[in-house]
Design an enzyme around this catalytic site. Structure first.
Site: not given
Ligand code: NGO
Length: 534
Positions: A341
């Site tokens: 992300e």
């Molecule tokens: C995503 C995000 C995390 C969040 C999570 C919550 C990933 C790999 N990046 O998973 O920062 O905490 O969802 O479910």
């Protein structure tokens, strides 16, 4: 002649009397018939044959070790510590050169790996002996988890209980289907003390998992002391989601955790998320920002707003220092660099950044793991992509010859709520009831990503909404045993059959004082069922 016959009869009589006296003195009841095939083991072992009787532990039972190494001794002590409190027996641990007499445990290392690999074991139980053999110490440790589950659930209690302490007889041959079987704990969004992490380690060890992935840095907090950049923890570790106190592990505390895990044959995979999810670092050191200004500490739960300034050389000096210190604290082979992300990092900056970070990790003798987005970069075959969101990224990893860890948010995220009434957790990837968390197969989930491409399975627990151990346990149990089984047994799985075994874990969860979610889908057994053969 007559005299001689009288004499013989006399001796015979005497022998019978003595035998009777010996028998009534030792007062050994006959072994209870028991059926090993009816035991409710999780994960389910590869093969099992029952022989219908039982072995009983008593106050004379010793744990014999074939050999005298410190490591074997430690494994023997671990078993003794598991059995002592509830049985109230002394459970001595002793090295021996030869096979022990009747009535004891016997732990042996066989050397030859064969089908058992690094973690497999053979457990052969007769009325006389419980013999646990394995090619490697890790296999003995996994086998001990099986022994625990073959005893009544009250073996997990901390104070002396009534016996009998019987184990059904037969042979179990067992080894894992996947090499990497893990859980992740996010200690950044909320910080958890060393003792909580140790309990988490103990809980995952019970189900034969061998990896604890610690998410050590994110926007809300930096949790591992880095001596060359002290402000990361002094400033960046002082808060968490919701504005609480936060915290961090000193290198000494972290090493204590690593050792604690290692004694349970669990490898800690440390993660420093980058280039996104880095607000705690950006707030601690102004020079890591493109505009040279430190950001404010962040206590919310948004994602994707922060990035290291990938074009600045100082950023790579920083990463080099962090990875060097982390690698020195890490006996395991992997360092996780996040990579997820990074919404405010341009793709043309993200790709060379990940390539360069991969080289830094390798320079320090480690293999890189990244969330599935890192497949945008040039992955080396030793690097690993952790599939959580995009199936095509898992396929890209395979195309580059890299292995994949399977952690699909829709199936394996333990922070997803069970249903709309669950008090904690999120549901952006859906609700994951206990059946749904179990009914899937990592090897057929993504087209073109087969068992050979898969390093293993990991179930992450993100902690935006999770603030203490009770809440951790509620989200993790009872789903975690299912993930452990998917990773260990690696076969086709049958919920109807599994749910019965899971229901039988209730007494064990309670004896271990686990705060679990009592899902209506599981036929919870009100007490430890007697597994005696009638
Ligand atoms: C995503 C995000 C995390 C969040 C999570 C919550 C990933 C790999 N990046 O998973 O920062 O905490 O969802 O479910």
């Amino acid at each position: 002649m007559r005299n001689k016959t009288q004499h013989t009869t006399c001796i015979q009589l005497l022998t019978m009397v003595v035998m009777f006296a010996v028998l009534s003195c030792t007062n050994t009841p006959p072994p209870t018939p028991k059926d090993l095939a009816k035991e409710n083991l999780i994960p389910k072992p590869v093969s099992l044959t029952a022989t219908g009787s039982s072995f009983a532990i008593n106050d004379q039972t010793v744990i014999y070790l074939q050999g005298n190494t410190a490591e074997l001794q430690q494994i023997g002590n671990y078993l003794a510590e598991k059995l002592k409190p509830a049985t109230g027996f002394g459970m001595q641990v002793q090295a021996t050169e030869e096979a022990p007499a009747s009535g004891h445990f016997y732990l042996t290392l066989t050397g030859d790996k064969g089908q058992y690999g690094d973690e497999g074991y053979e457990l052969s139980i007769s009325e006389e002996q419980v013999k646990l053999s394995a090619p490697k110490p890790a296999g003995l440790f996994r086998g001990i988890q099986t022994i625990r589950q073959l005893l009544p659930a009250k073996i997990e209690l901390g104070t002396p209980q009534e016996g009998p302490w019987e184990i059904a007889t037969g042979t179990i041959r067992d080894y894992p289907g996947y090499a990497y079987r893990g859980a992740m704990l996010d200690v950044s969004r909320h910080f958890f003390q060393v003792d909580d992490v140790k309990r988490f380690i103990d809980l995952i060890a019970t189900y034969k998992m061998n990896i604890l992935h610690l998410h050590l840095a994110d926007d809300q907090g930096w949790r591992i002391e880095i001596k060359s950049w002290p402000n990361l923890t002094l400033h960046g570790g002082q808060t968490q989601v919701g504005g609480g106190e936060g915290g961090y592990y000193t290198q000494e505390q972290y090493t204590d955790l690593v050792n604690y895990a290692q004694e349970r044959y669990i490898t800690i995979v440390p993660e420093i998320d980058m280039p996104g999810h880095t607000n705690a670092a950006l707030s601690s050191y102004a020079e890591l920002n493109c505009d040279g200004k430190a950001t404010k500490l962040y206590t919310g739960t948004d994602v994707g707003f922060s990035t290291l300034c990938t074009k600045k050389e100082v950023v790579y000096v920083f990463i080099e220092d962090v990875i060097r210190e982390l690698a020195a604290l890490t006996p395991g082979p992997y360092i996780h660099v996040g990579g997820d992300e990074s919404h405010v990092t341009a793709l043309e900056d993200y790709i060379p950044f990940i390539n360069r970070v991969q080289d830094i990790v390798q320079t320090h003798g480690k293999m890189m793991i990244g969330w599935d987005e890192v497949t945008e970069a040039r992955l080396n075959p030793t690097s690993v992509a952790q599939y959580w969101a995009k199936a095509e990224n898992a396929q890209k990893a395979v195309a580059q010859g890299a292995k994949v860890i399977i952690s699909p948010a829709k199936k394996a995220y333990m922070d997803m709520q069970y249903d709309s009434t669950t008090q904690w957790g999120l549901h952006w990837a859906g609700y994951i009831e206990v059946d749904s968390g179990y009914i899937w197969n990592p090897a057929t989930l993504v087209e073109g990503v087969t068992k050979e491409n898969i390093l293993g399975v990991e179930a992450p627990l993100w902690t935006e909404t999770i603030t203490n151990m009770e809440e951790i346990e509620y989200m993790v149990f009872p789903r975690l045993p299912g993930y452990a089984e998917i990773a260990w047994s690696a076969g086709p799985n049958d919920w109807e059959e599994y749910k019965v075994r899971l229901g039988q874990q209730k007494a064990r969860f309670e004896a271990m004082d686990i705060n679990y979610y009592p899902s209506d889908l599981v036929p919870w057994a009100s007490q430890d069922t007697t597994k005696e053969v009638h």
